[in-house]
Design a protein around this motif. Structure first.
Motif, short mmCIF file in Angstrom:
data_model
loop_
_atom_site.label_atom_id
_atom_site.label_comp_id
_atom_site.label_asym_id
_atom_site.label_seq_id
_atom_site.Cartn_x
_atom_site.Cartn_y
_atom_site.Cartn_z
N HIS A 1 79.10 -29.06 -54.49
CA HIS A 1 78.12 -29.56 -53.50
C HIS A 1 77.14 -28.46 -53.11
O HIS A 1 75.93 -28.67 -53.12
CB HIS A 1 78.88 -30.08 -52.27
CG HIS A 1 77.99 -30.55 -51.16
ND1 HIS A 1 77.80 -31.88 -50.85
CD2 HIS A 1 77.21 -29.86 -50.27
CE1 HIS A 1 76.95 -31.99 -49.85
NE2 HIS A 1 76.59 -30.78 -49.46
N HIS B 1 72.76 -27.86 -53.97
CA HIS B 1 71.62 -27.63 -53.07
C HIS B 1 70.66 -26.61 -53.67
O HIS B 1 69.45 -26.80 -53.65
CB HIS B 1 72.09 -27.11 -51.71
CG HIS B 1 72.64 -28.19 -50.82
ND1 HIS B 1 71.97 -29.35 -50.56
CD2 HIS B 1 73.79 -28.26 -50.11
CE1 HIS B 1 72.69 -30.10 -49.75
NE2 HIS B 1 73.80 -29.47 -49.46
N GLU C 1 71.48 -34.26 -48.86
CA GLU C 1 72.95 -34.32 -48.79
C GLU C 1 73.52 -35.42 -49.69
O GLU C 1 74.56 -35.23 -50.31
CB GLU C 1 73.42 -34.53 -47.34
CG GLU C 1 73.10 -33.38 -46.40
CD GLU C 1 73.70 -32.04 -46.83
OE1 GLU C 1 74.51 -32.00 -47.77
OE2 GLU C 1 73.33 -31.03 -46.21
N TYR D 1 76.93 -38.88 -44.32
CA TYR D 1 77.15 -38.35 -45.66
C TYR D 1 77.50 -39.48 -46.64
O TYR D 1 76.99 -39.55 -47.74
CB TYR D 1 78.29 -37.32 -45.67
CG TYR D 1 77.82 -35.91 -45.38
CD1 TYR D 1 77.46 -35.05 -46.42
CD2 TYR D 1 77.73 -35.43 -44.08
CE1 TYR D 1 77.04 -33.76 -46.17
CE2 TYR D 1 77.30 -34.13 -43.81
CZ TYR D 1 76.96 -33.30 -44.86
OH TYR D 1 76.53 -32.02 -44.62
ZN LIG Z 1 75.19 -30.07 -48.14
#
Ligand SMILES: [Zn+2]
Length: 293
Positions: free
Chosen positions: A156, A160, A177, A231
């Motif tokens: 994750h 980004h 996200e 999320y």
């Molecule tokens: Zn994140």
């Protein structure tokens, strides 16, 4: 007749597995560490310099085509060294952007010493809660050494920084996200022969928790009391856009919003669908149907 939602999702995931680029399985090997002086790019931010000035002797460095790694623990450094380029390649293929020209390399700082990480946060005026953050060209993260730290959170965070490289500017939080979540599940799934169900069940959202699309897409901070739903819904939205349409359209959408176009306008231009119709379709996909007796 409507097929049960769970079957529809299993079918979509199975087809998606066939469609997606394969995730390479690099063999574990000792990292060729490089002395600081011999790194090809040494230009780092004041935050990067602060990190390296703390517990100076413990930092080691390594370099690959797109990334420079700074780490305190060889095993953790190795995990990131092995995975970062593989994730990069996967995203480039998903976007159809393999030949994208990188201006410079990204720096990844991997802390494994808790005291150094805490000192870094104190000296840098950062929230004490943080376990990772990115400033675009740099990623700072703390990993507990000698433990099977979750690979998903590593994926994750790396997403980004990779995403940043392919775009012109920041994108709204739900896309940022949602995409990092979606891809980190996908790369892990591909490492286990594409079976996402060996990792988790795709969790849908109970109707009463569903955030209206306008609220979701306009949120610029992590909404208090709704972070988990935020999320999950963001990930489902990205999943829906990528699996139901050509994934290159999603890249076009990200690029447009990173240049300042609104999500609504980009959706209209690229997917040829208006916001209200899209919300209906998405809600139908993302909300857990009530079972009627
Ligand atoms: Zn994140």
């Amino acid at each position: 007749m409507r097929l049960p939602k769970i079957i529809v999702i299993v079918v979509i995931l199975t087809l998606a597995t066939l469609y997606y680029p394969r995730m390479p399985h690099p063999a574990a090997a000792d990292i060729p560490t490089v002395e600081w002086a011999r790194l090809s790019e040494k230009e780092i931010s004041p935050q990067g310099r602060l990190a390296l000035s703390l517990d100076e002797k413990a930092w080691r460095h390594a370099e690959t085509r797109h990334f420079i790694y700074h780490f305190q623990n060889l095993e953790e450094g190795e995990t990131i060294y092995i995975n970062a380029e593989a994730y990069y390649k996967w995203i480039a293929e998903l976007f159809g952007a393999e030949e994208y020209i990188w201006l410079k390399k990204s720096h990844l700082f991997v802390f494994t010493d808790e005291k150094t990480w805490n000192d870094f946060k104190t000296r840098g005026n950062l929230s004490t809660e943080l376990t990772a953050f990115t400033t675009g060209w740099e990623l700072f993260l703390y990993r507990k050494p000698y433990r099977l730290a979750p690979k998903k959170s590593l994926a994750h965070e790396i997403m980004h920084i990779i995403m940043f490289r392919f775009l012109n500017g920041p994108v709204p939080l739900f896309l940022e996200e949602g995409f990092a979540e979606f891809v980190s599940y996908r790369v892990l799934a591909l490492e286990t022969e594409g079976d996402e169900y060996r990792i988790r069940i795709v969790e849908l959202i109970p109707e009463e928790k569903f955030m209206p699309l306008k609220e979701l897409t306009e949120t610029s901070t992590y909404p208090k009391g709704k972070v988990e739903t935020f999320y999950r819904e963001s990930e489902l939205l990205v999943r829906f856009l990528i699996l139901n349409y050509d994934s290159k359209k999603f890249y076009a959408l990200l690029r447009d919003v990173s240049k300042g176009k609104s999500f609504e306008k980009a959706l209209n231009d690229i997917y040829d669908i208006d916001f209200e119709t899209f919300e209906k379709k998405f809600k139908d996909y993302a909300v857990l149907s009530r079972i009627l007796h």
